[in-house]
Write a protein that holds these residues in place. Structure first.
Motif, mmCIF file in Angstrom:
data_model
loop_
_atom_site.group_PDB
_atom_site.id
_atom_site.type_symbol
_atom_site.label_atom_id
_atom_site.label_comp_id
_atom_site.label_asym_id
_atom_site.label_seq_id
_atom_site.Cartn_x
_atom_site.Cartn_y
_atom_site.Cartn_z
ATOM 1 N N GLY A 290 0.801 -1.217 0.000
ATOM 2 C CA GLY A 290 0.000 0.000 0.000
ATOM 3 C C GLY A 290 0.832 1.264 0.000
ATOM 4 N N THR A 291 0.122 2.384 0.019
ATOM 5 C CA THR A 291 0.735 3.706 -0.039
ATOM 6 C C THR A 291 1.224 4.128 1.341
ATOM 7 O OG1 THR A 291 -0.829 4.248 -1.786
ATOM 8 C CG2 THR A 291 0.366 6.083 -0.789
ATOM 9 N N ILE A 292 2.367 4.796 1.381
ATOM 10 C CA ILE A 292 2.950 5.257 2.641
ATOM 11 C C ILE A 292 2.257 6.543 3.084
ATOM 12 C CG2 ILE A 292 5.035 6.047 3.794
ATOM 13 C CD1 ILE A 292 5.156 3.123 3.071
ATOM 14 N N VAL A 293 1.752 6.540 4.310
ATOM 15 C CA VAL A 293 1.191 7.761 4.894
ATOM 16 C C VAL A 293 2.137 8.248 5.985
ATOM 17 C CG1 VAL A 293 -1.196 7.219 4.337
ATOM 18 C CG2 VAL A 293 -0.247 6.420 6.488
ATOM 19 N N HIS A 294 2.229 9.554 6.131
ATOM 20 C CA HIS A 294 3.228 10.162 7.005
ATOM 21 C C HIS A 294 3.059 9.735 8.461
ATOM 22 C CE1 HIS A 294 5.272 13.438 9.228
ATOM 23 N NE2 HIS A 294 6.066 13.487 8.176
ATOM 24 N N LYS A 295 1.827 9.660 8.941
ATOM 25 C CA LYS A 295 1.581 9.453 10.360
ATOM 26 C C LYS A 295 1.964 8.061 10.842
ATOM 27 C CE LYS A 295 -3.277 8.573 9.293
ATOM 28 N NZ LYS A 295 -4.644 9.084 9.455
ATOM 29 N N ARG A 296 2.108 7.107 9.938
ATOM 30 C CA ARG A 296 2.455 5.742 10.336
ATOM 31 C C ARG A 296 3.900 5.385 10.016
ATOM 32 N NH1 ARG A 296 -1.376 1.275 8.208
ATOM 33 N NH2 ARG A 296 0.006 0.097 9.574
ATOM 34 N N PRO A 703 -1.427 18.618 9.226
ATOM 35 C CA PRO A 703 -1.447 20.076 9.068
ATOM 36 C C PRO A 703 -2.839 20.624 9.333
ATOM 37 C CG PRO A 703 -1.372 18.986 6.925
ATOM 38 C CD PRO A 703 -1.146 17.924 7.952
ATOM 39 N N ASN A 704 -2.886 21.702 10.113
ATOM 40 C CA ASN A 704 -4.157 22.369 10.392
ATOM 41 C C ASN A 704 -4.463 23.471 9.388
ATOM 42 O OD1 ASN A 704 -2.951 21.955 13.585
ATOM 43 N ND2 ASN A 704 -4.867 20.986 13.005
ATOM 44 N N PHE A 705 -3.426 23.919 8.692
ATOM 45 C CA PHE A 705 -3.623 24.939 7.662
ATOM 46 C C PHE A 705 -2.328 25.089 6.881
ATOM 47 C CE2 PHE A 705 -4.787 29.180 5.922
ATOM 48 C CZ PHE A 705 -6.047 28.837 5.456
ATOM 49 N N GLY A 766 5.599 11.027 3.526
ATOM 50 C CA GLY A 766 4.394 10.253 3.262
ATOM 51 C C GLY A 766 3.221 11.201 3.147
ATOM 52 N N ILE A 767 2.089 10.693 2.741
ATOM 53 C CA ILE A 767 0.908 11.532 2.542
ATOM 54 C C ILE A 767 0.393 12.035 3.891
ATOM 55 C CG2 ILE A 767 -1.504 11.508 1.784
ATOM 56 C CD1 ILE A 767 -0.663 9.654 -0.461
ATOM 57 N N PHE A 768 0.139 13.336 3.974
ATOM 58 C CA PHE A 768 -0.340 13.945 5.209
ATOM 59 C C PHE A 768 -1.832 13.704 5.404
ATOM 60 C CE2 PHE A 768 3.334 16.577 3.979
ATOM 61 C CZ PHE A 768 4.112 16.398 5.108
ATOM 62 N N ASP A 769 -2.258 13.786 6.649
ATOM 63 C CA ASP A 769 -3.659 13.601 7.014
ATOM 64 C C ASP A 769 -4.326 14.965 7.168
ATOM 65 O OD1 ASP A 769 -6.029 13.266 8.795
ATOM 66 O OD2 ASP A 769 -5.381 11.175 8.802
ATOM 67 N N ILE A 770 -5.474 15.163 6.530
ATOM 68 C CA ILE A 770 -6.162 16.462 6.608
ATOM 69 C C ILE A 770 -7.442 16.387 7.435
ATOM 70 C CG2 ILE A 770 -5.203 17.248 4.418
ATOM 71 C CD1 ILE A 770 -8.137 16.795 3.294
ATOM 72 N N ASN A 771 -7.598 15.326 8.222
ATOM 73 C CA ASN A 771 -8.793 15.225 9.063
ATOM 74 C C ASN A 771 -8.911 16.387 10.038
ATOM 75 O OD1 ASN A 771 -10.577 12.865 8.666
ATOM 76 N ND2 ASN A 771 -8.655 11.733 8.775
#
Length: 776
Positions: A290-296, A703-705, A766-771
């Motif tokens: 799978g794709t690498i996400v930054h938070k993991r 990121p919050n903004f 890795g891909i950042f989370d925008i939640n």
């Protein structure tokens, strides 16, 4: 894909009671490739919300397996769960789609009804029919971040959802899909949504490396088996890679399998890595798909140097082993009992060698949403480690034997009725240990604690100095002493480091009940206090209590002598002080003493001295941006009102010309009178003392903004931000440089920042989370 806020009223724009849907692009008619055409869209437009355990509705989209599994209406995160939830880890707890269906997961790709659209098709269609005006602020009725309560609607429930929430299709609350992206996804779904998962093909070098490491982990002798268990419990969370395999190494995970090397891996599905496997097993290395996400992404190298290091630390000396430990309550709650036979020096040095990895596991991971732990820590602090030669747990056999029974950690028994009794028992043991520790250290170090007792990285290892930033319900770690001198500093010895790791990583169960979560949080509070008290021993006798009273203001100071062990304010410090601010003086000595291993030894943006406020090794345009941004660093919100309007993590992309850019992170360090209590954080908040750390690079996974600022306008941006005393002033800054969720270039800029980090830090990107991206 299924996330939305609960709001009983339809959303209206321009007082129009019946929104008019936009025309839809025609679905693509050619045969669509999942790997080449669909997966890139999912990675760029969906994965930023749908990954890890905090993916809305448990719809994870990191891999083909997760997409096929689908969604669930059962949330992973619950602060009021009275019974433990059955784990739902991909690739471990169920291995087939049929198995997940029995667990209540439902498809988002296919419809159960004839001639009906899939849930995913309905959601992206809704998002495409009702777009937002470019770079507009979302209406207040659409909640983002943790204010949003997800609705995990089924296919049958979708019509009612669409009626009530026409502007809450997918991708949620953003600029959405382009016409081409929608056309491809719609066409693919019309064609049956075939998902292909290309098999991983290992190179010959990778196969040989795996055999080498699996041979080490599966030795038959008692020493080898005990060391392998300890190593597994410390590496099970890692994104393991082989540095010698090439510039872009593949990542692997270490797990227990019921099958030996050479056979297909069948994971042993236990709740924690130190739970009883229930039978024979083998340690195996499996490629991470799978794709690498930054938070993991918490990387750890396995190479020939590491292989030699393990041999040197654990097997160069002959140490006796009796019966191998099992997996009962005591052995899971007290790793110092379980692994007592392994020399403590070997265990501690192994952790020190990659200290950033171990601190990241309990600060950055392992469960993606960590307020259970993060509300126990300050927003910005430095972390140091006691040298093995000065750690009495390493050097004094009698002391170690006395200490081991007192070092167990709570949380294994999650019975709600017994939680109070469990807590009091572990609290007493902890304070008995601290009293024992103080007694022995005073006797063994009569001159007092010294900077010479702090690990110096053996003169070259940059893991020795770390900075931790808290971002409300997440946190991040960077090497070096970043930012202005923080209010608090941690000094961790081996027992504290190992306890923290087992409390927050090995023994922490994200699927656990409220008793487990509360006990975890309460004990981590003791660990933080112990790390702070270790550091305070370096300060002058007679002043330590005053300094701690500043860290534990108001009701916080009442916990000393009741919950916390009283501070030793009598024994001397080996350090000498000549100023009236001993903590600042000691920090200055630390910065000077450890300069050679401090990756941020000068940090001119936050510790600007005599006008030297930029990095001299950077191009002129970056130096100018450094100097401008240093104007808001380390200044209290009382004098710079704009700080109070910034969120926790703000990315700032600075562009120079057509092809050059750099990235900064503005970290809002929120001030509190103390962090000693589980509830009432708002009551302890001191907003006038908030500060901003300007980090030259990227830290934080959520990121919050974002701001996108031309290099020539950084000075103007900083000047306006400094004076933004009112919301309308901040909104003008957002209008000029801000990248709202609905900005036409939102996705492009977000992923360009990922690309920039991949160039600078390829093992962390890795891909950042925008939640948690704010709606400014």
């Amino acid at each position: 894909m299924l996330s939305a806020c609960q709001d009983s009223k339809p959303l209206l724009f321009d007082n129009n009671p019946t929104p008019t849907p936009a025309d839809l692009p025609a679905p693509a008619g050619h045969q669509i490739s999942f790997a080449k055409e669909v997966q890139p869209i999912i990675e760029t437009k969906c994965l930023s919300c749908h990954s890890c355990f905090d993916a809305p509705c448990q719809l994870k989209l990191e891999s083909a397996e997760s997409l096929l599994r689908g969604a669930s209406q059962e949330p992973v995160y619950s602060s009021a769960r009275t019974t433990e939830m059955k784990p739902t880890r991909l690739g471990i707890d169920e291995l087939t789609v049929a198995g997940w269906r029995k667990r209540g997961f439902y498809s988002v790709l296919q419809s159960d009804r004839e001639h009906a659209q899939s849930l995913l098709k309905n959601m992206i269609t809704l998002g495409k029919q009702y777009p937002f005006p470019p770079n507009s602020k979302l209406p207040d009725s659409i909640k983002t971040g943790f204010a949003r309560k997800n609705q995990c609607v089924s296919e049958e429930e979708f019509p009612g959802y669409a009626h009530d929430h026409p502007f809450e299709g997918m991708p949620f609350g953003t600029s959405g899909l382009t016409d081409r992206e929608y056309s491809l996804l719609a066409g693919w779904l019309n064609q049956g949504a075939a998902v292909t998962d290309e098999p991983v093909t290992l190179t010959r070098d990778e196969e040989q490396t795996i055999r080498t490491w699996e041979t080490l982990f599966n030795r038959d002798d008692k020493r080898g088996r005990l060391v392998a268990r300890w190593l597994y419990e410390h590496l099970f969370l890692a994104y393991l890679y082989f540095p010698e395999a090439g510039d872009e190494p593949r990542f692997f995970e270490l797990l227990r399998s019921s099958t030996p090397s050479g056979e297909a891996i069948i994971p042993v599905a236990t709740v924690s890595p130190n739970s009883d496997p229930g039978g024979p097993f083998f340690y195996r290395l499996r490629p991470i798909s799978g794709t690498i996400v930054h938070k993991r992404r918490i990387s750890y190298p396995l190479d020939q140097m590491k292989l030699r290091r393990i041999s040197e630390l654990f097997f160069s000396e002959d140490w006796p082993v009796g019966d191998l430990p099992g997996y009962d309550y005591t052995e899971r709650s007290n790793p110092f009992v379980t692994f007592a036979a392994i020399p403590a020096r070997a265990r501690y040095q192994f952790m020190l060698d990659e200290a950033e990895y171990f601190v990241r596991t309990f600060i950055h991971g392992p469960v993606c949403r960590g307020q259970i732990a993060t509300d126990v820590i300050r927003d910005h602090f430095w972390t140091l480690f006691q040298s093995p030669e000065s750690d009495l747990f390493i050097t004094a056999d009698t002391y170690r034997r006395q200490a081991i029974p007192l070092l167990g950690i709570p949380g294994q028994d999650d019975d709600l009725l017994d939680a109070g009794e469990n807590w009091l028992r572990y609290l007493k043991r902890h304070n008995d240990y601290l009293a024992l520790r103080q007694q022995h250290y005073v006797a063994q170090q009569p001159q007092g604690a010294s900077l010479a007792h702090i690990w110096n990285g053996d003169g070259h290892n940059e893991n020795a100095l770390l900075t931790i930033f808290r971002h409300h319900n997440s946190a991040s770690v960077v090497r070096g002493l970043a930012g202005a001198v923080p209010q608090t500093i941690w000094l961790m010895d081996y027992p504290l480091l190992e306890q923290t790791y087992y409390q927050l990583v090995v023994n922490f169960n994200v699927f656990g009940n409220v008793a487990h979560q509360v006990l975890t949080r309460l004990y981590f509070d003791l660990i933080r206090n112990g790390s702070e008290q270790n550091f305070v021993r370096l300060l002058p006798a007679g002043q330590r209590k005053t300094i701690l009273n500043d860290w534990y203001q108001d009701l916080g100071k009442l916990k000393f002598g009741i919950v916390y062990e009283d501070i030793d304010d009598r024994s001397p410090s080996a350090e000498r002080f000549v100023t009236e601010n001993p903590k600042l003086e000691l920090a200055s000595h630390m910065l000077e003493r450890f300069q050679s291993i401090n990756t941020l030894s000068h940090d001119p943006l936050n510790r600007c001295e005599q006008g030297n406020c930029s990095r001299i090794d950077q191009p002129h345009w970056i130096q100018q941006a450094d100097r401008a941004l240093s104007g808001i660093a380390a200044q209290p919100a009382a004098s710079l009102p704009g700080i109070s309007l910034l969120p926790e993590v703000t990315f700032v992309r600075v562009q120079h010309g057509q092809n050059e850019r750099t990235v900064y992170t503005l970290l809002r360090d929120r001030a509190h009178s103390n962090v000693a209590f589980m509830l009432g954080e708002e009551l302890r908040y001191q907003p006038e003392k908030d500060r901003v750390t300007v980090y030259p690079g990227i830290t934080g996974s959520y990121p919050n903004f974002m701001f996108d600022v031309p290099a020539a306008q950084v000075g103007e941006f900083v000047a306006k931000l400094s004076k933004a005393g009112k919301i309308k002033d901040f909104e003008q800054i957002v209008e000029t440089w801000g990248i709202r969720r609905t900005h036409p270039q939102f996705w492009e800029i977000l992923h360009d920042i990922t690309a920039w980090q991949k160039q600078q830090q390829p093992l962390q990107a890795g891909i950042f989370d925008i939640n948690r991206y704010e709606n400014f």
